[in-house]
Design a protein around this motif. Structure first.
Motif, PDB file in Angstrom:
ATOM      1  N   LYS A   5       0.844  -1.195   0.000  1.00 58.02           N
ATOM      2  CA  LYS A   5       0.000   0.000   0.000  1.00 58.02           C
ATOM      3  C   LYS A   5       0.877   1.243   0.000  1.00 58.02           C
ATOM      4  O   LYS A   5       1.820   1.351   0.768  1.00 58.02           O
ATOM      5  CB  LYS A   5      -0.905   0.021   1.235  1.00 58.02           C
ATOM      6  N   THR A   6       0.542   2.181  -0.854  1.00 55.26           N
ATOM      7  CA  THR A   6       1.216   3.473  -0.866  1.00 55.26           C
ATOM      8  C   THR A   6       0.423   4.429   0.014  1.00 55.26           C
ATOM      9  O   THR A   6      -0.725   4.150   0.399  1.00 55.26           O
ATOM     10  CB  THR A   6       1.303   4.036  -2.293  1.00 55.26           C
ATOM     11  N   ASN A   7       1.010   5.576   0.319  1.00 53.54           N
ATOM     12  CA  ASN A   7       0.293   6.591   1.091  1.00 53.54           C
ATOM     13  C   ASN A   7      -0.987   7.010   0.370  1.00 53.54           C
ATOM     14  O   ASN A   7      -2.009   7.267   1.011  1.00 53.54           O
ATOM     15  CB  ASN A   7       1.172   7.812   1.343  1.00 53.54           C
ATOM     16  N   ALA A   8      -0.934   7.084  -0.937  1.00 54.48           N
ATOM     17  CA  ALA A   8      -2.118   7.449  -1.719  1.00 54.48           C
ATOM     18  C   ALA A   8      -3.241   6.432  -1.499  1.00 54.48           C
ATOM     19  O   ALA A   8      -4.402   6.810  -1.296  1.00 54.48           O
ATOM     20  CB  ALA A   8      -1.755   7.538  -3.207  1.00 54.48           C
ATOM     21  N   MET A   9      -2.910   5.163  -1.516  1.00 56.78           N
ATOM     22  CA  MET A   9      -3.914   4.118  -1.293  1.00 56.78           C
ATOM     23  C   MET A   9      -4.454   4.172   0.128  1.00 56.78           C
ATOM     24  O   MET A   9      -5.657   4.005   0.350  1.00 56.78           O
ATOM     25  CB  MET A   9      -3.307   2.743  -1.565  1.00 56.78           C
ATOM     26  N   ARG A  10      -3.569   4.405   1.085  1.00 53.08           N
ATOM     27  CA  ARG A  10      -4.001   4.486   2.482  1.00 53.08           C
ATOM     28  C   ARG A  10      -4.993   5.634   2.691  1.00 53.08           C
ATOM     29  O   ARG A  10      -5.944   5.502   3.460  1.00 53.08           O
ATOM     30  CB  ARG A  10      -2.801   4.657   3.410  1.00 53.08           C
ATOM     31  N   LEU A  11      -4.758   6.749   2.020  1.00 53.67           N
ATOM     32  CA  LEU A  11      -5.685   7.877   2.128  1.00 53.67           C
ATOM     33  C   LEU A  11      -7.068   7.516   1.586  1.00 53.67           C
ATOM     34  O   LEU A  11      -8.084   7.846   2.193  1.00 53.67           O
ATOM     35  CB  LEU A  11      -5.151   9.100   1.370  1.00 53.67           C
ATOM     36  N   LEU A  12      -7.087   6.835   0.438  1.00 55.02           N
ATOM     37  CA  LEU A  12      -8.377   6.424  -0.136  1.00 55.02           C
ATOM     38  C   LEU A  12      -9.053   5.401   0.768  1.00 55.02           C
ATOM     39  O   LEU A  12     -10.275   5.464   0.979  1.00 55.02           O
ATOM     40  CB  LEU A  12      -8.181   5.869  -1.541  1.00 55.02           C
ATOM     41  N   ASP A  13      -8.280   4.469   1.305  1.00 49.18           N
ATOM     42  CA  ASP A  13      -8.835   3.483   2.237  1.00 49.18           C
ATOM     43  C   ASP A  13      -9.457   4.188   3.434  1.00 49.18           C
ATOM     44  O   ASP A  13     -10.579   3.881   3.850  1.00 49.18           O
ATOM     45  CB  ASP A  13      -7.751   2.507   2.727  1.00 49.18           C
ATOM     46  N   GLY A  14      -8.725   5.140   3.999  1.00 49.02           N
ATOM     47  CA  GLY A  14      -9.197   5.869   5.172  1.00 49.02           C
ATOM     48  C   GLY A  14     -10.453   6.672   4.907  1.00 49.02           C
ATOM     49  O   GLY A  14     -11.277   6.880   5.796  1.00 49.02           O
ATOM     50  N   ALA A  15     -10.608   7.127   3.660  1.00 49.72           N
ATOM     51  CA  ALA A  15     -11.788   7.907   3.281  1.00 49.72           C
ATOM     52  C   ALA A  15     -12.938   7.010   2.826  1.00 49.72           C
ATOM     53  O   ALA A  15     -14.015   7.496   2.505  1.00 49.72           O
ATOM     54  CB  ALA A  15     -11.418   8.891   2.171  1.00 49.72           C
ATOM     55  N   GLY A  16     -12.681   5.700   2.755  1.00 49.64           N
ATOM     56  CA  GLY A  16     -13.715   4.769   2.313  1.00 49.64           C
ATOM     57  C   GLY A  16     -14.010   4.838   0.826  1.00 49.64           C
ATOM     58  O   GLY A  16     -15.109   4.512   0.382  1.00 49.64           O
ATOM     59  N   VAL A  17     -13.018   5.256   0.038  1.00 53.58           N
ATOM     60  CA  VAL A  17     -13.188   5.392  -1.410  1.00 53.58           C
ATOM     61  C   VAL A  17     -12.750   4.107  -2.105  1.00 53.58           C
ATOM     62  O   VAL A  17     -11.636   3.624  -1.890  1.00 53.58           O
ATOM     63  CB  VAL A  17     -12.380   6.593  -1.947  1.00 53.58           C
ATOM     64  N   ALA A  18     -13.621   3.577  -2.950  1.00 53.68           N
ATOM     65  CA  ALA A  18     -13.310   2.368  -3.718  1.00 53.68           C
ATOM     66  C   ALA A  18     -12.355   2.715  -4.861  1.00 53.68           C
ATOM     67  O   ALA A  18     -12.508   3.745  -5.526  1.00 53.68           O
ATOM     68  CB  ALA A  18     -14.588   1.762  -4.284  1.00 53.68           C
ATOM     69  N   TYR A  19     -11.384   1.845  -5.089  1.00 49.87           N
ATOM     70  CA  TYR A  19     -10.434   2.039  -6.175  1.00 49.87           C
ATOM     71  C   TYR A  19      -9.841   0.690  -6.548  1.00 49.87           C
ATOM     72  O   TYR A  19      -9.986  -0.294  -5.820  1.00 49.87           O
ATOM     73  CB  TYR A  19      -9.316   3.010  -5.767  1.00 49.87           C
ATOM     74  N   GLU A  20      -9.186   0.656  -7.682  1.00 49.68           N
ATOM     75  CA  GLU A  20      -8.417  -0.502  -8.125  1.00 49.68           C
ATOM     76  C   GLU A  20      -7.007  -0.009  -8.410  1.00 49.68           C
ATOM     77  O   GLU A  20      -6.769   1.202  -8.461  1.00 49.68           O
ATOM     78  CB  GLU A  20      -9.021  -1.089  -9.403  1.00 49.68           C
ATOM     79  N   THR A  21      -6.092  -0.931  -8.619  1.00 50.05           N
ATOM     80  CA  THR A  21      -4.744  -0.545  -9.018  1.00 50.05           C
ATOM     81  C   THR A  21      -4.396  -1.214 -10.333  1.00 50.05           C
ATOM     82  O   THR A  21      -4.980  -2.239 -10.697  1.00 50.05           O
ATOM     83  CB  THR A  21      -3.695  -0.917  -7.953  1.00 50.05           C
ATOM     84  N   SER A  22      -3.454  -0.633 -11.015  1.00 51.71           N
ATOM     85  CA  SER A  22      -2.974  -1.178 -12.279  1.00 51.71           C
ATOM     86  C   SER A  22      -1.468  -0.932 -12.329  1.00 51.71           C
ATOM     87  O   SER A  22      -1.017   0.195 -12.126  1.00 51.71           O
ATOM     88  CB  SER A  22      -3.677  -0.479 -13.442  1.00 51.71           C
ATOM     89  N   SER A  23      -0.710  -1.984 -12.566  1.00 52.42           N
ATOM     90  CA  SER A  23       0.744  -1.820 -12.617  1.00 52.42           C
ATOM     91  C   SER A  23       1.244  -2.052 -14.035  1.00 52.42           C
ATOM     92  O   SER A  23       0.590  -2.706 -14.844  1.00 52.42           O
ATOM     93  CB  SER A  23       1.428  -2.777 -11.637  1.00 52.42           C
ATOM     94  N   TYR A  24       2.410  -1.488 -14.313  1.00 49.00           N
ATOM     95  CA  TYR A  24       2.982  -1.562 -15.659  1.00 49.00           C
ATOM     96  C   TYR A  24       4.484  -1.355 -15.571  1.00 49.00           C
ATOM     97  O   TYR A  24       5.008  -0.883 -14.571  1.00 49.00           O
ATOM     98  CB  TYR A  24       2.357  -0.496 -16.568  1.00 49.00           C
ATOM     99  N   SER A  25       5.170  -1.684 -16.637  1.00 50.90           N
ATOM    100  CA  SER A  25       6.615  -1.506 -16.718  1.00 50.90           C
ATOM    101  C   SER A  25       6.920  -0.106 -17.235  1.00 50.90           C
ATOM    102  O   SER A  25       6.364   0.315 -18.245  1.00 50.90           O
ATOM    103  CB  SER A  25       7.212  -2.546 -17.659  1.00 50.90           C
ATOM    104  N   THR A  26       7.795   0.600 -16.549  1.00 46.71           N
ATOM    105  CA  THR A  26       8.149   1.949 -17.001  1.00 46.71           C
ATOM    106  C   THR A  26       9.212   1.924 -18.098  1.00 46.71           C
ATOM    107  O   THR A  26       9.258   2.821 -18.921  1.00 46.71           O
ATOM    108  CB  THR A  26       8.643   2.808 -15.820  1.00 46.71           C
ATOM    109  N   GLU A  27      10.070   0.916 -18.104  1.00 44.58           N
ATOM    110  CA  GLU A  27      11.086   0.728 -19.160  1.00 44.58           C
ATOM    111  C   GLU A  27      11.694   2.038 -19.666  1.00 44.58           C
ATOM    112  O   GLU A  27      11.697   2.308 -20.865  1.00 44.58           O
ATOM    113  CB  GLU A  27      10.484  -0.035 -20.342  1.00 44.58           C
ATOM    114  N   GLY A  28      12.168   2.874 -18.754  1.00 38.43           N
ATOM    115  CA  GLY A  28      12.887   4.082 -19.154  1.00 38.43           C
ATOM    116  C   GLY A  28      12.026   5.302 -19.384  1.00 38.43           C
ATOM    117  O   GLY A  28      12.515   6.411 -19.372  1.00 38.43           O
ATOM    118  N   ASP A  29      10.743   5.152 -19.633  1.00 34.45           N
ATOM    119  CA  ASP A  29       9.866   6.296 -19.868  1.00 34.45           C
ATOM    120  C   ASP A  29       8.871   6.372 -18.721  1.00 34.45           C
ATOM    121  O   ASP A  29       8.231   5.388 -18.373  1.00 34.45           O
ATOM    122  CB  ASP A  29       9.128   6.138 -21.200  1.00 34.45           C
ATOM    123  N   VAL A  30       8.737   7.557 -18.145  1.00 34.60           N
ATOM    124  CA  VAL A  30       7.837   7.709 -17.000  1.00 34.60           C
ATOM    125  C   VAL A  30       6.660   8.635 -17.308  1.00 34.60           C
ATOM    126  O   VAL A  30       5.900   8.982 -16.421  1.00 34.60           O
ATOM    127  CB  VAL A  30       8.600   8.219 -15.748  1.00 34.60           C
TER     128      VAL A  30
END
Length: 157
Positions: A5-30
């Motif tokens: 969990k990141t701080n961003a996710m913890r904030l949403l959890d604390g506020a009771g906001v539903a969300y999903e996550t999506s991960s990807y490879s940055t491979e040099g470009d951000v």
């Protein structure tokens, strides 16, 4: 595999906001357009978090679509200041706690005045950084806005 969990996710959890996550490879470009390409989603669903300064010590946050260009004049007017400019990326971490390519509108060191491009209101969900390169939060914009005390406004060219 357990996602840390990141701080961003913890904030949403604390506020009771539903969300999903999506991960990807940055491979040099951000960049946000790279994120959209790698995730295979339209760039208008990926929103980048831009941190601004007014030259008087004030900091602001603008959240805009990956394929849009921020209008600095409209944004300054929205915040009621004379002008704003993008923060130097070298000071981003010191001010926000985040690095370039992993800056989330959620969980910065301080809660800065924040605005989200008004077209986000039309979306059921959009993608914003989860606070780490390669990790996105998928959330309803209108659910996210109150967590960061954000308003919606026309801030792009």
């Amino acid at each position: 595999m357990k996602t840390t969990k990141t701080n961003a996710m913890r904030l949403l959890d604390g506020a009771g906001v539903a969300y999903e996550t999506s991960s990807y490879s940055t491979e040099g470009d951000v960049g946000a357009l790279h994120t959209a390409e790698v995730l295979g989603i339209p760039p208008e669903l990926i929103y980048k978090t831009l941190v601004l300064e007014d030259g008087q010590g004030g900091h602001y946050v603008a959240v805009v679509p990956a394929d849009a260009e921020l209008d600095l004049k409209k944004t300054a007017t929205h915040f009621g200041v004379k002008h704003v400019q993008l923060i130097n990326w070298r000071t981003l971490r010191e001010v926000t706690g985040y690095i370039r390519g992993g800056c989330s509108p959620l969980g910065m060191k301080k809660l800065f005045p924040t605005v989200i491009e008004e077209t986000a209101i039309l979306l059921d969900k959009f993608y914003v950084s989860a606070g780490l390169r390669g990790l996105q939060i998928v959330v309803n914009p209108q659910d996210l806005a109150p967590v960061v005390s954000a308003g919606f406004a026309d801030i792009v060219q």
